[in-house]
Design an enzyme around this catalytic site. Structure first.
Site, PDB file in Angstrom:
ATOM      1  N   HIS A  39       0.604  -1.173  -0.217  1.00  0.00           N
ATOM      2  CA  HIS A  39      -0.211   0.037  -0.035  1.00  0.00           C
ATOM      3  C   HIS A  39       0.763   1.670  -0.057  1.00  0.00           C
ATOM      4  CE1 HIS A  39       0.904   0.652   4.251  1.00  0.00           C
ATOM      5  NE2 HIS A  39       1.082  -0.349   4.330  1.00  0.00           N
ATOM      6  N   GLU A 116      -2.235  -7.476   7.043  1.00  0.00           N
ATOM      7  CA  GLU A 116      -0.803  -7.133   7.919  1.00  0.00           C
ATOM      8  C   GLU A 116      -1.325  -7.966   9.102  1.00  0.00           C
ATOM      9  OE1 GLU A 116       2.073  -6.832   7.808  1.00  0.00           O
ATOM     10  OE2 GLU A 116       2.777  -5.177   8.122  1.00  0.00           O
TER      11      GLU A 116
END
Length: 377
Positions: A39, A116
């Site tokens: 990201h 994550e």
């Protein structure tokens, strides 16, 4: 010492290249090409604040949006099309994926398996606050142990690697022979590196860095044929029953001869296709074996490709450590002896790792990729 370390790194890269060429050459045309990106930057990256799986998580900052716009142009130059765009369901990855998907007019799908690492009690704390506010959790994260979970529901590195490997093979099974863009996180991408290569990457995963991985799942009960991960053993069995030999021996011989010729032609065509592929095999592939509980997402990885027993035994390198059952929050898992198991395996070949040179050339990575190594968040 530095020169010696460089020599070792060059030697390892050379060995990786040889293994990659062998691994990709043995994959079928149904292997999926997975383009993975991290990201864009958030304020928490700049603040050195641990993001983890906190919902919804921080949004992209101005620099992050600029990185995404630049990455979109880079991808358009490299890839004519994608068959799907899939992101983690955390805000920073969804925002990144939406920018990239717009260039290809594709709807973004969300997959929690791409999240994550769950950092438990450390989520939301800075690297300065963590050791003071949560010393036990901080010690667990910094321990270097692959099997140590972070207090407060956090994952171990084993959990993360197993989750990522299972997710990549699941997605590859849904898109055989296709190209898929995946938007994930620094720590998760490090876990994918470990699953594919067998060792931890050095350095940081830069924001909007590009990695390319070939993935091909195959059930151990399919005798080498391409099968999706969950629930495909029964289908393979039904296909075998449909292929019963005919009564007349002459017809059976003709069918066998024809099948043999087709197989030889397919192998030759596969080799030619791999040789002509625009992405040279710079890293080595890795065969992994997943034992999964049919009621959960967690899976156990055995790097030697052998079949797991009824219990998941711990291994020295951390990839065979005992795990708990996975939850929908993407915890990695271990199978209990009394639960039904389904054996699956797959191949992962990492072709390109953490390529962000276009962003670096334009000065867009000065604060990107904070965290470093396998603890990156």
């Amino acid at each position: 010492m530095q020169k010696l370390a460089i020599t070792r790194e060059q030697r390892r890269n050379s060995q990786d290249q040889q293994r990659a060429q062998k691994a990709v050459a043995t994959m079928t045309l149904k292997a999926a090409e997975l383009v993975l990106v991290r990201h864009g930057e958030t304020d928490w990256n700049r603040e050195h604040r641990l993001q983890g799986q906190q919902q919804p998580g921080p949004p992209l900052n101005q620099r992050g949006w600029q990185q995404c716009e630049l990455l979109r142009g880079v991808l358009q130059q490299r890839f004519i099309h994608f068959d799907a765009v899939i992101s983690s369901d955390l805000l920073r990855t969804v925002q990144t994926a939406q920018v990239l998907a717009a260039a290809y007019s594709i709807q973004v799908q969300q997959h929690p398996g791409l999240r994550e690492r769950n950092l438990g009690l450390l989520q939301g704390l800075t690297y300065a606050e963590g050791p003071v506010a949560q010393p036990a959790a901080w010690a667990a994260m910094q321990s270097g142990s692959s099997s140590t979970r972070i207090p407060g529901g956090g994952e171990s590195l084993n959990d993360l690697r197993q989750r990522m490997a299972a997710t990549l093979l699941d997605i590859a099974g849904q898109y055989p022979g296709k190209r898929v863009l995946l938007v994930s996180h620094g720590g998760a991408l490090h876990a994918a590196h470990r699953a594919a290569r067998g060792y931890d990457a050095r350095g940081k995963v830069v924001n909007c860095g590009i990695s390319i991985l070939m993935a091909e799942p195959s059930s151990s009960s399919c005798n080498g044929r391409r099968c999706s991960l969950p629930g495909q053993q029964q289908l393979a069995s039904e296909q075998q029953h449909k292929q019963q030999p005919t009564c007349e021996q002459s017809q059976q011989r003709q069918q066998q001869d024809k099948l043999s010729q087709q197989q030889q032609h397919h192998k030759a065509h596969s080799r030619q296709t791999v040789a002509a592929d625009e992405f040279s095999s710079k890293q080595h592939g890795r065969c992994i074996h997943l034992c999964s509980d049919s009621s959960a997402a967690g899976r156990h990885i055995s790097t030697d490709g052998s079949r797991c027993g009824s219990k998941c035994n711990s291994g020295a390198d951390g990839l065979g450590a005992e795990q708990q059952q996975a939850a929908s929050s993407a915890h990695g898992g271990c199978l209990a002896a009394d639960k039904q198991q389904a054996a699956s395996s797959g191949r992962l070949a990492l072709l390109v790792w953490n390529d962000g040179h276009e962003l670096a050339e334009r000065g867009m990575l000065d604060a990107a990729g904070f965290g470093g190594s396998a603890n990156e968040a």
